[in-house]
Design an enzyme around this catalytic site. Structure first.
Site, PDB file in Angstrom:
ATOM      1  N   TRP A   8       0.814  -1.212   0.000  1.00 30.24           N
ATOM      2  CA  TRP A   8       0.000   0.000   0.000  1.00 30.24           C
ATOM      3  C   TRP A   8       0.845   1.260   0.000  1.00 30.24           C
ATOM      4  O   TRP A   8       0.559   2.217  -0.728  1.00 30.24           O
ATOM      5  CB  TRP A   8      -1.010  -0.027   1.146  1.00 30.24           C
ATOM      6  CG  TRP A   8      -2.048  -1.076   0.874  1.00 30.24           C
ATOM      7  CD1 TRP A   8      -2.236  -2.247   1.547  1.00 30.24           C
ATOM      8  CD2 TRP A   8      -2.993  -1.081  -0.212  1.00 30.24           C
ATOM      9  NE1 TRP A   8      -3.238  -2.978   0.961  1.00 30.24           N
ATOM     10  CE2 TRP A   8      -3.728  -2.288  -0.122  1.00 30.24           C
ATOM     11  CE3 TRP A   8      -3.289  -0.191  -1.248  1.00 30.24           C
ATOM     12  CZ2 TRP A   8      -4.737  -2.614  -1.029  1.00 30.24           C
ATOM     13  CZ3 TRP A   8      -4.297  -0.528  -2.147  1.00 30.24           C
ATOM     14  CH2 TRP A   8      -5.011  -1.718  -2.036  1.00 30.24           C
ATOM     15  N   LYS A  67     -12.632  -1.241   6.794  1.00 31.35           N
ATOM     16  CA  LYS A  67     -11.993  -2.296   7.592  1.00 31.35           C
ATOM     17  C   LYS A  67     -12.488  -2.225   9.036  1.00 31.35           C
ATOM     18  O   LYS A  67     -13.058  -3.169   9.550  1.00 31.35           O
ATOM     19  CB  LYS A  67     -10.470  -2.181   7.551  1.00 31.35           C
ATOM     20  CG  LYS A  67      -9.880  -2.640   6.230  1.00 31.35           C
ATOM     21  CD  LYS A  67      -9.071  -1.564   5.603  1.00 31.35           C
ATOM     22  CE  LYS A  67      -8.646  -1.740   4.180  1.00 31.35           C
ATOM     23  NZ  LYS A  67      -8.796  -2.955   3.491  1.00 31.35           N
ATOM     24  N   ASP A 123      -1.359   6.789   6.124  1.00 31.15           N
ATOM     25  CA  ASP A 123      -2.483   5.990   5.636  1.00 31.15           C
ATOM     26  C   ASP A 123      -2.822   5.014   6.757  1.00 31.15           C
ATOM     27  O   ASP A 123      -2.066   4.080   7.023  1.00 31.15           O
ATOM     28  CB  ASP A 123      -2.060   5.245   4.358  1.00 31.15           C
ATOM     29  CG  ASP A 123      -3.113   4.247   3.885  1.00 31.15           C
ATOM     30  OD1 ASP A 123      -4.169   4.129   4.531  1.00 31.15           O
ATOM     31  OD2 ASP A 123      -2.857   3.580   2.856  1.00 31.15           O
TER      32      ASP A 123
END
Ligand code: PMP
Length: 535
Positions: free
Chosen positions: A273, A369, A345
């Site tokens: 990511w 999530k 992030d």
């Protein structure tokens, strides 16, 4: 023919008349008895004292022929009894600090020795189902049935609870270990279900009303206020509800923070990511990798002094939890750039533990999530950084657009924001993020302990000090065929979505806030059982 009944969890159930006597869940508001065979069946409610085994199979105490595990094998969709709330207090937490940083919290690492107690009776744990709570005596005894078929109204249906005990997904027949979109608290889903058609007496669903009306206005304001309370977000920071996923923030961050494509920015590349964020940022800034874990296959994080920070960089970017590789920052590096901007992030560990927001220029997270469904991305942005976007910045990517319009510049993802609001309420009701972190540390602890105690049968290649409390990737030493078998057998036992990311393979158990402890205990028991059966 059908008989429906309330249970103590507030859910309404329907007994479907099948040859196996299986339970199904439904959502009815009244009980209707139409068949004389059901009258005979229901008549036993008052006539026969249930055995312990019978009580374990349904809240009325009427037993069905087979065990829950046997029924699950016959039909994995079968409803199993709700699991009782688990206590986290009986097992002490061990606090070990990560090697690369000064601890900012007493719960930085998973407790290493808890698994022994929790998993010593692995097979029996797997097979054992906790006794389901019985229907309140009053509810059962009120079912005195007339000799002929009659309509019986049942008003004793509890309203869905706003707070979530650690029961939950198990009530739905599966434990969902998906990495995202991921399991949500059952209490939140029930509340959303109860409010779906007629939101707060408006006669409309929250999906059907103006985002500028009073109902949605109240919902988004409460969601923001609750998030601010949860994370202690200081007044110096704006909370924005955005669209486009965290992926859009990979571009929005350099567009808002860098003056142009030649402005430098630093990235810690610790997994897939952050690598994606880094590559996207190169289009809008002179981004460089201040550290990369690629050569070590993203199994570690850097000692902070090893991050080669450029003092001219506009910001230092990290991914606080790499969802695919399972490495998590337990503390955060100090940005050494002139403007002191740290960007994170936090998509996959957002609201899983307390965070000192004041240390960050920007925090962003896709909701799907830990805090809601997909469709909304939350950004927490230091206010003095807003209003300096590059001229080419699309209006929807400019933080100022959303800050000036309280996240209502255009039509926001209303339903997703509303669900996030319910999750925030639930997290506050659990006692806030410090409590949530303790539960997460415990859950991850018993899972990592099981891997470590398996004599190499299960392998988690990550450096211990940076193992994620949210995403636990592991492989089986016996190879990919056994991993496939493991995942398939786990699914048959009601533990689903355990497949590792397609880019890395193996197994990945995502155990976000809403994963009940019972789900992780069941997984751990299954792992021991699988190892014993396939030495
Ligand atoms: N960052 C992290 C850490 C993620 O886990 C994900 C999604 N799994 C993303 C970014 C991308 O998020 P989205 O799909 O919302 O764009």
């Amino acid at each position: 023919m059908e008989l429906s009944y309330p249970d103590p969890t507030g859910c309404q159930h329907k007994l479907g008349e099948t040859s196996r006597g299986l339970l199904k869940v439904c959502n009815l508001s009244a009980v209707t008895l139409l068949s004389s065979s059901w009258l005979q069946f229901a008549g036993k409610l008052n006539a026969t004292a249930p055995t312990t085994t019978q009580r374990a199979t349904n809240p009325f105490g009427i037993g069905f022929a087979s065990s829950p595990i046997a029924r699950r094998r016959a039909n994995p969709r079968i409803l199993t009894p709700p699991l009782p709330a688990r206590s986290y207090r009986s097992r002490p937490l061990s606090h070990s600090a990560p090697s690369n940083s000064k601890p900012s919290s007493p719960l930085l690492s998973h407790p290493p020795t808890m698994a022994a107690a929790a998993t010593s009776t692995a097979h029996s744990l797997l097979l054992q189902r906790p006794t389901a709570p019985r229907a309140p005596a009053a509810a059962a005894s009120s079912l005195r049935l007339p000799a002929r078929a009659a309509k019986i109204s049942c008003a004793a249906v509890a309203a869905p609870s706003a707070s979530s005990p650690l029961t939950g997904a198990g009530d739905r027949g599966v434990y969902n270990f998906a990495a995202g979109p991921a399991t949500l608290p059952l209490s939140v889903l029930k509340r959303a279900q109860a409010e779906l058609v007629d939101y707060h007496g408006s006669g409309m669903s929250i999906m059907e009303m103006s985002h500028r009306g009073k109902e949605f206005d109240a919902a988004i304001k409460k969601a923001e206020a609750d998030l601010r309370a949860l994370l202690a977000v200081p007044d110096t920071h704006a909370v924005l509800f955005l669209q486009g996923g965290a992926t859009t923030q990979f571009a929005a961050v350099p567009l808002n923070l860098c003056a142009g494509p030649s402005d430098p920015a630093d990235f810690v590349v610790s997994g897939s990511w952050s690598d994606k964020a880094f590559k996207e940022a190169k289009k809008f800034s002179a981004a460089s990798a201040a550290w990369s874990g690629k050569d070590a296959k993203y199994t570690a994080l850097p000692p902070f002094d090893d991050i080669k920070q450029n003092p001219e960089a506009r910001f230092l970017h990290i991914c606080s939890n790499e969802t695919i590789h399972g490495v998590e920052f337990k503390d955060y590096p100090e940005p050494r750039n002139k403007s002191g901007i740290l960007v994170a992030d936090m998509s996959s560990n957002f609201c899983s533990k307390p965070v000192d927001v004041s240390r960050f220029g920007v925090i962003y997270a896709g909701a799907q999530k830990n805090v809601g469904p997909s469709g909304v991305t939350i950004a927490i942005v230091r206010k003095d950084l807003i209003g300096n976007a590059q001229p080419i910045t699309p209006v929807m990517l400019d933080y100022k657009t959303h800050a000036d319009n309280a996240s209502l510049y255009n039509t926001p993802p209303c339903f997703a924001i509303y669900i996030c609001g319910l999750v925030f309420e639930d997290l506050l009701a659990q006692g806030g993020l410090a409590e949530v972190e303790k539960k997460n540390a415990y859950k991850a602890g018993i899972l990592y302990d099981t891997i470590d105690a398996s004599s190499g049968y299960y392998i988690c290649p990550l450096e211990k000090s940076v193992r994620s409390l949210m995403n636990v990737p592991f492989t089986l030493a016996k190879g990919p065929d056994f991993e496939k078998q493991f995942i398939a057998e786990a699914a048959k036992e009601g533990m689903v979505q355990l497949k590792g990311h397609r880019s890395v393979g193996g197994v990945r158990a995502s155990i976000y806030n809403a994963m009940p402890l019972a789900g992780v205990e069941k997984l751990v028991a299954f792992m021991k059982d699988f190892q014993a059966r396939n030495p």
